[in-house]
Each structure stands twice: as C-alpha cells, then as structure tokens.
Design a protein around this motif. Structure first.
Motif, PDB file in Angstrom:
ATOM      1  N   HIS A 183       0.650  -1.131   0.317  1.00 14.76           N
ATOM      2  CA  HIS A 183       0.022   0.085   0.016  1.00 14.76           C
ATOM      3  C   HIS A 183       1.604   1.609  -0.013  1.00 14.76           C
ATOM      4  N   SER A 184       1.866   1.341  -0.085  1.00  9.00           N
ATOM      5  CA  SER A 184       2.652   2.959  -0.229  1.00  9.00           C
ATOM      6  C   SER A 184       2.627   3.339  -1.510  1.00  9.00           C
ATOM      7  N   PRO A 185       2.040   4.297  -1.464  1.00 11.60           N
ATOM      8  CA  PRO A 185       2.501   4.991  -2.605  1.00 11.60           C
ATOM      9  C   PRO A 185       3.722   5.869  -2.998  1.00 11.60           C
ATOM     10  N   VAL A 186       4.813   5.398  -2.384  1.00 16.81           N
ATOM     11  CA  VAL A 186       6.147   5.523  -2.895  1.00 16.81           C
ATOM     12  C   VAL A 186       6.517   4.372  -4.027  1.00 16.81           C
ATOM     13  N   ALA A 187       6.161   3.567  -3.606  1.00 24.06           N
ATOM     14  CA  ALA A 187       6.585   2.766  -4.322  1.00 24.06           C
ATOM     15  C   ALA A 187       5.606   2.690  -5.637  1.00 24.06           C
ATOM     16  N   LEU A 188       4.919   1.972  -5.412  1.00 24.28           N
ATOM     17  CA  LEU A 188       3.042   2.321  -6.533  1.00 24.28           C
ATOM     18  C   LEU A 188       3.366   4.154  -7.667  1.00 24.28           C
ATOM     19  N   ASN A 189       3.618   4.717  -6.936  1.00 26.34           N
ATOM     20  CA  ASN A 189       4.314   5.636  -7.832  1.00 26.34           C
ATOM     21  C   ASN A 189       5.573   5.682  -8.862  1.00 26.34           C
ATOM     22  N   ASN A 190       5.953   5.540  -8.028  1.00 24.98           N
ATOM     23  CA  ASN A 190       7.890   4.905  -8.574  1.00 24.98           C
ATOM     24  C   ASN A 190       8.147   3.599  -9.516  1.00 24.98           C
ATOM     25  N   ILE A 191       7.065   2.631  -9.331  1.00 24.55           N
ATOM     26  CA  ILE A 191       6.723   1.321 -10.199  1.00 24.55           C
ATOM     27  C   ILE A 191       6.443   1.905 -11.789  1.00 24.55           C
ATOM     28  N   GLY A 192       5.355   3.372 -10.987  1.00 23.81           N
ATOM     29  CA  GLY A 192       4.694   3.890 -12.426  1.00 23.81           C
ATOM     30  C   GLY A 192       5.616   4.814 -13.363  1.00 23.81           C
ATOM     31  N   VAL A 193       6.390   5.003 -12.912  1.00 20.73           N
ATOM     32  CA  VAL A 193       7.617   5.658 -13.738  1.00 20.73           C
ATOM     33  C   VAL A 193       8.280   5.104 -14.730  1.00 20.73           C
ATOM     34  N   TYR A 194       8.448   4.075 -14.146  1.00 19.50           N
ATOM     35  CA  TYR A 194       9.316   2.873 -14.631  1.00 19.50           C
ATOM     36  C   TYR A 194       8.395   2.356 -15.871  1.00 19.50           C
ATOM     37  N   TYR A 195       7.387   1.852 -15.841  1.00 17.51           N
ATOM     38  CA  TYR A 195       6.498   1.383 -16.876  1.00 17.51           C
ATOM     39  C   TYR A 195       6.685   2.152 -17.735  1.00 17.51           C
ATOM     40  N   LYS A 196       5.993   3.326 -16.972  1.00 20.34           N
ATOM     41  CA  LYS A 196       5.947   4.390 -18.727  1.00 20.34           C
ATOM     42  C   LYS A 196       7.018   4.806 -19.006  1.00 20.34           C
ATOM     43  N   ASN A 197       8.175   5.306 -18.521  1.00 18.99           N
ATOM     44  CA  ASN A 197       9.295   4.978 -19.105  1.00 18.99           C
ATOM     45  C   ASN A 197       9.846   4.096 -19.905  1.00 18.99           C
ATOM     46  N   HIS A 198       9.399   3.011 -19.899  1.00 15.09           N
ATOM     47  CA  HIS A 198       9.296   1.447 -21.037  1.00 15.09           C
ATOM     48  C   HIS A 198       8.562   1.196 -21.736  1.00 15.09           C
ATOM     49  N   GLY A 199       7.732   2.238 -21.968  1.00 17.14           N
ATOM     50  CA  GLY A 199       6.911   1.926 -23.027  1.00 17.14           C
ATOM     51  C   GLY A 199       5.637   1.326 -22.599  1.00 17.14           C
ATOM     52  N   GLN A 200       5.033   1.369 -21.073  1.00 15.99           N
ATOM     53  CA  GLN A 200       3.484   0.937 -20.929  1.00 15.99           C
ATOM     54  C   GLN A 200       3.526   1.177 -20.220  1.00 15.99           C
ATOM     55  N   PRO A 201       2.776   2.882 -20.694  1.00 15.93           N
ATOM     56  CA  PRO A 201       1.343   3.664 -20.031  1.00 15.93           C
ATOM     57  C   PRO A 201      -0.055   3.458 -19.148  1.00 15.93           C
ATOM     58  N   LYS A 202      -0.292   2.086 -19.704  1.00 15.94           N
ATOM     59  CA  LYS A 202      -1.582   1.642 -19.067  1.00 15.94           C
ATOM     60  C   LYS A 202      -1.165   1.504 -18.099  1.00 15.94           C
ATOM     61  N   THR A 203      -0.548   0.309 -17.757  1.00 19.14           N
ATOM     62  CA  THR A 203       0.076  -0.288 -16.151  1.00 19.14           C
ATOM     63  C   THR A 203       0.437   0.773 -15.479  1.00 19.14           C
ATOM     64  N   ALA A 204       1.451   1.752 -16.218  1.00 18.06           N
ATOM     65  CA  ALA A 204       1.703   3.299 -14.770  1.00 18.06           C
ATOM     66  C   ALA A 204       0.669   3.757 -15.070  1.00 18.06           C
ATOM     67  N   GLU A 205      -0.429   4.264 -15.932  1.00 16.94           N
ATOM     68  CA  GLU A 205      -1.660   4.587 -15.048  1.00 16.94           C
ATOM     69  C   GLU A 205      -2.066   4.016 -13.842  1.00 16.94           C
ATOM     70  N   GLN A 206      -2.578   3.000 -14.114  1.00 17.03           N
ATOM     71  CA  GLN A 206      -2.481   1.987 -13.383  1.00 17.03           C
ATOM     72  C   GLN A 206      -2.330   2.252 -11.762  1.00 17.03           C
ATOM     73  N   GLU A 207      -1.017   2.296 -11.868  1.00 19.41           N
ATOM     74  CA  GLU A 207       0.003   2.322 -10.578  1.00 19.41           C
ATOM     75  C   GLU A 207       0.243   3.646 -10.060  1.00 19.41           C
ATOM     76  N   TYR A 208      -0.200   3.944 -11.325  1.00 23.54           N
ATOM     77  CA  TYR A 208      -0.564   6.177 -10.493  1.00 23.54           C
ATOM     78  C   TYR A 208      -1.625   5.949  -9.593  1.00 23.54           C
ATOM     79  N   LYS A 209      -2.832   5.297 -10.346  1.00 25.20           N
ATOM     80  CA  LYS A 209      -3.882   5.647  -9.420  1.00 25.20           C
ATOM     81  C   LYS A 209      -4.037   4.804  -8.121  1.00 25.20           C
TER      82      LYS A 209
END
Length: 577
Positions: A459-485
């Motif tokens: 439930h860590s917002p920091v970890a979820l946001n940062n893994i979202g950044v990783y997905y966005k930078n590696h061409g997975q915007p939909k997965t990144a969006e889910q992690e940000y949400k």
C-alpha cells in the motif's frame, strides 16, 4: 594495539566491506532521488571556482531547481564526480559510495580503540598488554565488523543518494577522533600546570606531540586538534542536517567518558551552540519555504505516539534486520498493538537507563546516548517528509554496535571456550553479511527495487508511483496509469502521483481528466507546487479560455519559485495577460 594486529583487523574489515558491496559499483542511476540529487541539479553540473562558491552560497539553493536543500559538501562531491564521470558513468558515483563506507568502517575501528583507552578500561586490567589484546582490539574489531555487515547500513551504500549519510558519518567520526585527541592533550596540559612539572601521559594517549610553536606542547597540540574537530563539525552539518547531534555526543562524552563537570562540558559546548543558533533557524526557514520538510500533516497526537513507535521499530530492525525496504507505510493511530508494544519498550528502556546509572556503566550509557542523540532529529519531533527510513539509522547504529561489541568482547574474554565463541561470532557476521549482500541486490535497478518493496509494503504510494514511472519510461503507459491510480487510492494528496498522472493525461490530450489532478496538486504545499500552478495556468489559458484565472496561477507559480527553469517565458506570459 599491536601494530601487526591492527593491520590484520583493518584488512579483514576492508575485505569484508568489499565482498558485500563491491558489486554495487556496476549499478546505474535509479528513479528515486538520483534525478533530484544529481541528474536534474544544475548547480552541480559545472566545476569552476564560481560554481563552487555558488554551491556554498546559502541562498543559491533557490536558483534553477525546485527542491531546496543546503548540503554543499555533499553537492561538492557530486560536482567533482559529474566533472570526471558525467551522467553516462554512474558506476563511478557508486564506487565512491563503497569507498566512503569502507572508510567509515575503518574509522569506527580506530575510534572505538581510542575511546576504550580514553575510558580507562586498559587501566582496570591486571596487565596493560593483556587488556589491550583482550579488550581494546577485540571490542573495536567486533564493533566495526557489526557496522560493516549489518543489513540496515545497506541502503546508504547501494543507493547513490545515500551519499549524505556516508559523508556525515565520516565527518562525525573524524570529529570524534580529533575531539578525543584534543580532550586528552588538554587534560595532560592541565595536569602539567597543576603539578608544576612534566605532564603525565593522558589515558591511553601520547601527549608528546609537537605543538604549534615547534616545542613539545600538549596545550598547543590540544588547540590544533580542537580546531580540526570543530572544522569536522562544520563539514558534518554541511553534509546533512543530522550533524546537529554532535553537541549531544560531545556532552555524553564529557560526562560519561571524560568525567567532566557540567560547567566544563557546557563551556566546551558554547562554540557549537553559537553555530547552531545560526544554522538551525536557517535550515528550518528554507525547508519551510520550499515545503520540503517540517510540514505537519499528521497532528500532535500522532507525532506524540509515533516517536516511541519509531524508536521501537528501529531497535527491532537493529536486532532482527529482516524485511527491510526503502519506504515504509506510516503507522496509524488505530494500530493499538504497535502502540502498546512501543510504550512497553520505552518503559523498559527508561528502567534500563536508570540501572545503568546506578551501576555506573558509562560506556553503555555513552553508546545509548550516541544512538538517542542521532534518533532525535529523525524522530519526527519536527515533521519530516519521509517519516521512517533505514538510512536514518546509519549514524546512530554505531552506538548500539559499540554496546554489542563490548558485550561480545567481554563474553569472549571471560569464556574458557574461546574457539566456540569465535565460531559463533563468525557465524553471526557471515549471516548478516549475506543478508546485506542480498539486500543490496534489490538496488540494482528501479524495477527490482520497487517490485521488491511492493511485496513488503503493497500500500506504499511511493513504491506504486515509482514503479509507475518505470513502466511509463519503458513503454507501458496503461500499466503506469494503473499504478498511479493505486498510489492515489492510498494517498489522494500524494504529489508525485498527482503530477505524473496529470501530465500523462495532458500528453495524451485527456485535459479534462488532467485538470482536477493538477488543480488539487496546486493547492498542496510542496516543492513541486509551483509546477502544478504553472500547468493549471496553461490549461486555463489554452483549453478553458480563462486568461484572468490563468494569470493568477502563473503569478502564484512565480511567487513560489522566481528562479524556476524558463522563468523568462513565465514572466512574459504574466506581462502579456
């Protein structure tokens, strides 16, 4: 200490440290503060006399960046590395982290030996040679080895942005060593003046050192070493704010080890207090100005209860270093089990301290004082943005390891089964070293770090946001969006997720979805607040045709950070509107 044993112990400590951490020199930058501290920090990216002066300018932190921190010594190391390594060779930065940790391990070994001799433990033994071999060497080695292998130290070494603590610890230890030398020489000088004859040797220290005048003068040498120690104090607080604990350590050393009076101890504290009367208000001011820290979002009751909770949790991690993570979910007031355990631990600790005073166990009291002094700045008595982190214990752990090292040494000296005791210590050291090595592997890259963190802190917002950044930078915007949400589900005011998700929507033309996120962020006091105000102003101007409202947000952005990047364009927009 016998010189051959000193070199043998030092070699073992250095080899152990390298075996655990040498592989981290292959690591790159990760998406957590490495951008803030190195990649996107303009003031460290040019090494010139003018840029170095600017680095130490206490008001230079407000120019050309959004995150306000005044740690010029730390930034100077980054500046030198950037000059020689650049952004394409992060391995050089990591290698320097390993070297700094190795230096700290060796300094601990040296400092503990000096401390024990200064505490008079050598004089308590039947024969000085036996005490030197059985107490000083072994205790110093055990203490330094615990520091070298303990997993709680890993974050500061494997994480490039852990540099602040590595430097602070180095200067803290250099201060401690030079202050002990100064104190010993000053005592010898005082005894000489009182007796009217040659100065006797100070406890465990050589007093025949050449003074500033060229003669053998303990008084002049004491002044020199005091000056060196005070310079190390300045370098410590310019490496990280936590250096403010040095006067507390000085007081504990004077009272428990050197047996000074309160009046004498307060006299030695005076120059440090004068510096802190300037440094602390300035630090509180710029942190408050940037919204970087010292913003209370939890309330007084939470803070009152969290202090014993944090003390209990850090103590547990020092004894049982398992399930360590870069971020932790902040305990809530509803966690009655943790609150009860923490309060019981606090009561037991107070009772133990009272008994230590009755037994006059000054060395253990000094070790506890070192730990508690380092704990106070990170206890959230003044609110911090990150409420709890392993890196906060890097300096304070030395006090706990000193106690553990002295107990282990005493057990080893008293037992008839020295071989079995040695095997037990080796087994513990090997186990801790393995845990540290395994922990360091998680820091190899962002995906590994945050995936591992989410297994422990889902439930860590920091970890979820940062893994979202990783997905966005590696061409997975939909997965990144889910992690940000998900991050915003657990903390709807979490600024990085608001910004990342909002700007992702802007970039994809989903302005109506971006607008409420960025507007919410614009109302939260944080270092990035000016960015949200500028983005909201742009949305009002370009997509909602509301120039008057846009101007208000642009003006607020400028007031929040008049030195932000591309400020000329912002001022032109304000003047035009």
């Amino acid at each position: 200490m016998a010189r051959s044993k000193i070199w043998l112990y030092a070699a073992i400590l250095i080899t152990t440290t390298l075996c655990i951490y040498a592989h981290t020199a292959r690591y790159g930058f990760i998406g957590w503060d490495d951008d803030k501290d190195v990649l996107n920090k303009p003031r460290i990216q040019q090494l010139t006399p003018a840029s170095v002066v600017h680095l130490f300018n206490p008001f230079g932190i407000f120019r050309g960046q959004y995150y306000y921190e005044y740690f010029p010594v730390t930034d100077l190391t980054y500046m030198i590395e950037w000059h020689f390594y650049g952004k394409d060779y992060p391995q050089g930065f990591h290698l320097d982290n390993v070297l700094l940790d190795m230096i700290n391990v060796v300094l601990i070994f040296y400092a503990v030996g000096m401390l024990l001799r200064r505490a008079g433990l050598v004089e308590q033994a039947a024969a000085p040679a036996e005490a030197d071999s059985g107490t000083v060497q072994v205790t110093a080695f055990f203490t330094a080895m615990l520091f070298a292998v303990h997993p709680l130290m890993t974050e500061n070494v494997a994480w490039l942005s852990g540099r602040k603590d590595l430097l602070l610890m180095m200067f803290l230890l250099l201060w401690f060593i030079s202050f002990m030398k100064s104190s010993s020489l000053a005592d010898a000088h005082q005894e000489k003046n009182t007796a009217g004859g040659p100065a006797p040797a100070a406890k465990g220290m050589r007093t025949e050192q050449r003074g500033l005048s060229g003669q053998h003068s303990p008084g002049n040498s004491a002044i020199l070493w005091y000056s060196i120690s005070f310079a190390c104090f300045i370098l410590a607080i310019l490496s990280k704010f936590q250096g403010v604990i040095i006067p507390g350590v000085l007081a504990a050393y004077g009272l428990f080890i050197n047996k000074n009076s309160w009046r004498s101890t307060l006299k030695k504290l005076l120059p440090y207090v004068v510096v802190l009367l300037v440094y602390v208000p300035y630090t509180l001011w710029y942190y408050h100005k940037g919204g970087t820290a010292f913003v209370d979002t939890k309330g007084v009751l939470w803070t009152f209860l969290f202090i014993p909770e944090a003390l209990f949790l850090y103590a547990r991690k020092l004894v049982l270093p398992f399930d360590l993570a870069p971020v932790y979910t902040v305990p809530s007031l509803s966690d009655t089990g943790l609150i009860a355990a923490s309060l019981i631990f606090l009561v037991v600790l107070v009772i133990w301290i009272i008994r230590l005073f009755k037994k006059r166990d000054w060395l253990v009291l000094f070790g506890l004082s070192w730990f508690l002094a380092n704990f106070i700045p990170v206890s959230n008595i003044i609110p911090l943005p990150t409420k709890m982190a392993d890196r906060y214990v890097y300096e304070g752990a030395f006090g706990v390891f000193l106690i553990a090292g002295s107990w282990a040494s005493d057990l080893y000296r008293r037992t008839a089964k020295k071989q079995a005791a040695g095997v037990l210590f080796i087994a513990i050291a090997v186990m801790l070293a393995f845990l540290s090595y395994r922990q360091s592997l998680h820091w190899a890259k962002s995906s590994a770090l945050w995936s591992y963190t989410l297994t422990l802190q889902p439930h860590s917002p920091v970890a979820l946001n940062n893994i979202g950044v990783y997905y966005k930078n590696h061409g997975q915007p939909k997965t990144a969006e889910q992690e940000y949400k998900l991050a915003l589900e657990y903390d709807d005011d979490f600024v990085p997720a608001l910004w990342n998700l909002g700007m992702m929507y802007v970039d994809s033309g989903r302005y109506e979805e971006a607008f409420p996120l960025l507007k919410r962020m614009a109302g939260i006091k944080a270092p990035e607040q000016y960015m949200a105000c500028r983005a909201v102003g742009a949305l009002y101007l370009k997509f909602y045709n509301a120039p008057a409202t846009a101007k208000k947000y642009f003006e607020l952005s400028y007031r929040l950070n008049p030195h932000q990047p591309d400020v000329k364009t912002l001022k032109m927009l304000i003047d035009t509107l």
